[in-house]
Design a protein around this motif. Sequence first.
Motif, PDB file in Angstrom:
ATOM      1  N   SER A  11       0.755  -1.254   0.019  1.00 28.10           N
ATOM      2  CA  SER A  11       0.115   0.035   0.014  1.00 28.10           C
ATOM      3  C   SER A  11       0.754   1.303   0.072  1.00 28.10           C
ATOM      4  O   SER A  11       1.814   1.192   0.485  1.00 28.10           O
ATOM      5  CB  SER A  11      -0.945   0.051   1.262  1.00 28.10           C
ATOM      6  N   ASN A  12       0.341   2.444  -0.533  1.00 26.92           N
ATOM      7  CA  ASN A  12       1.076   3.595  -0.573  1.00 26.92           C
ATOM      8  C   ASN A  12       0.509   4.503   0.577  1.00 26.92           C
ATOM      9  O   ASN A  12      -0.716   4.100   0.954  1.00 26.92           O
ATOM     10  CB  ASN A  12       0.791   4.265  -1.862  1.00 26.92           C
ATOM     11  N   GLU A  14      -1.568   6.616   0.242  1.00 26.24           N
ATOM     12  CA  GLU A  14      -2.978   7.080  -0.377  1.00 26.24           C
ATOM     13  C   GLU A  14      -3.850   5.942  -0.274  1.00 26.24           C
ATOM     14  O   GLU A  14      -5.011   6.009  -0.579  1.00 26.24           O
ATOM     15  CB  GLU A  14      -2.917   7.715  -1.627  1.00 26.24           C
ATOM     16  N   ILE A  16      -4.377   1.786  -1.617  1.00 29.28           N
ATOM     17  CA  ILE A  16      -4.262   0.872  -2.712  1.00 29.28           C
ATOM     18  C   ILE A  16      -5.093   1.284  -3.869  1.00 29.28           C
ATOM     19  O   ILE A  16      -6.440   1.230  -3.582  1.00 29.28           O
ATOM     20  CB  ILE A  16      -4.352  -0.784  -2.230  1.00 29.28           C
ATOM     21  N   SER A  17      -4.636   1.478  -4.912  1.00 28.80           N
ATOM     22  CA  SER A  17      -5.430   1.933  -5.978  1.00 28.80           C
ATOM     23  C   SER A  17      -6.182   0.951  -6.822  1.00 28.80           C
ATOM     24  O   SER A  17      -6.075  -0.167  -6.732  1.00 28.80           O
ATOM     25  CB  SER A  17      -4.568   2.736  -7.148  1.00 28.80           C
ATOM     26  N   GLU A  18      -7.240   1.465  -7.617  1.00 21.09           N
ATOM     27  CA  GLU A  18      -8.300   0.251  -8.254  1.00 21.09           C
ATOM     28  C   GLU A  18      -7.425  -0.557  -9.304  1.00 21.09           C
ATOM     29  O   GLU A  18      -7.649  -1.591  -9.474  1.00 21.09           O
ATOM     30  CB  GLU A  18      -9.351   1.130  -8.879  1.00 21.09           C
ATOM     31  N   ALA A  19      -6.471   0.135  -9.979  1.00 19.72           N
ATOM     32  CA  ALA A  19      -5.498  -0.505 -11.005  1.00 19.72           C
ATOM     33  C   ALA A  19      -4.637  -1.499 -10.250  1.00 19.72           C
ATOM     34  O   ALA A  19      -4.475  -2.719 -10.822  1.00 19.72           O
ATOM     35  CB  ALA A  19      -4.639   0.575 -11.779  1.00 19.72           C
ATOM     36  N   GLN A  74      -8.414   0.360   6.112  1.00 21.44           N
ATOM     37  CA  GLN A  74      -8.399   0.275   4.763  1.00 21.44           C
ATOM     38  C   GLN A  74      -7.982  -0.884   3.908  1.00 21.44           C
ATOM     39  O   GLN A  74      -8.317  -1.216   3.046  1.00 21.44           O
ATOM     40  CB  GLN A  74      -7.408   1.539   4.264  1.00 21.44           C
ATOM     41  N   ALA A 117       1.932   0.344  -6.328  1.00 19.92           N
ATOM     42  CA  ALA A 117       1.974   1.573  -7.390  1.00 19.92           C
ATOM     43  C   ALA A 117       3.117   2.561  -6.999  1.00 19.92           C
ATOM     44  O   ALA A 117       3.634   2.650  -5.893  1.00 19.92           O
ATOM     45  CB  ALA A 117       0.740   2.341  -6.805  1.00 19.92           C
ATOM     46  N   GLN A 120       3.610   8.673  -5.597  1.00 25.35           N
ATOM     47  CA  GLN A 120       3.213   9.880  -6.392  1.00 25.35           C
ATOM     48  C   GLN A 120       3.576  11.259  -5.577  1.00 25.35           C
ATOM     49  O   GLN A 120       3.487  11.208  -4.321  1.00 25.35           O
ATOM     50  CB  GLN A 120       1.601  10.076  -6.470  1.00 25.35           C
ATOM     51  N   SER A 147       1.550   5.654 -11.793  1.00 24.21           N
ATOM     52  CA  SER A 147       0.575   6.288 -11.184  1.00 24.21           C
ATOM     53  C   SER A 147      -0.751   6.414 -12.004  1.00 24.21           C
ATOM     54  O   SER A 147      -1.956   6.634 -11.516  1.00 24.21           O
ATOM     55  CB  SER A 147       0.925   7.781 -10.885  1.00 24.21           C
TER      56      SER A 147
END
Length: 321
Positions: A11-12, A14, A16-19, A74, A117, A120, A147
């Motif tokens: 995880s970042n 922010e 974990i992104s959808e991608a 999260q 990811a 960013q 990103s």
Amino acid sequence: MKRFRNILVVSNPEGISEALIARAAWLAQANGAKLTLLDVSETDQSDLLRLLSTLSGTRAQEVNEDLLAARKDQLEQVARTLRDKGADVSTKLARGIGFIEVIRHVLIHGNDLVLKAADQTPAWSVLGGPDLHLLRKCPCPVWILNSMAEPSSRRIMAAVDPDPEDATRDALNNKVMQLATSLAVQDDAHVDVLNAWYLYDEHLLRSTRVHTPPEEVEALLLRTKQDSHGRLTALTDRYAEFADRMRVMHVKGIAADVIAQHAHEQRVDTLVMGTLGRTGLSGMFIGNTADTILSRVTCSVLAVKPEGFISPVTTEELDRP
């Protein structure tokens, strides 16, 4: 891509992104792999610690515990999403320096892929320091998603440097080809297999100081090109079944320049490459060419290490509680 069975998804800050979720779900399904979601709470957040220290009574501890609970929630939300897709998922929170805790987890738990990811920033253009540390020092393959990454790739580049007489290099190039072609099939994408060649010290051979006749230089150039092309053909012939989606490119130039330029001009979204340096030595660093490429590209990168790679984190971190 039946290669990865124990994948660490990082995880970042922010989240974990959808991608990243989509890619992790596909990898779990394609490989029958288990996933671990890892979130690292950085211990060097001096600004936050200083602010918390100004709170009265036990508020600092309470806020810190609330933050950790929120991070755990999260992770669990993402885990539920992946479990709904049929994945075997566990979660873990850690404290420390991000890339070190990731590598520490890999060393202890035997993860065979790290998926993350890209970090960013407002001025994000190339891979940042922590991501470069992972790509340089993590013993297993590392996949850093741009990103702006889509859940699937459209154009993939496999950067290769074949040498059948070097067993380590040959094995690494085949890893790159296997991963790039498997990903191309999965994503219904095209893959450019790129190999750069050049005649070492050509500019000096052509100079008046060395006095090499032009015809001799041209003969050396031709021989160098033919030998290099033969090695490339020997590699790509093993993957003839992917010919309909594979473009083989043999380009004159310095590898780092050629690869970075091709990635930019062709809008490559995923670069698959090997990071070849000295093997069998603790504290090893990846080769200069790979390091230069990683500092210049903006696409997603899937980097694989040669057999015998030993992370410099090993001896200095495993003894920590």
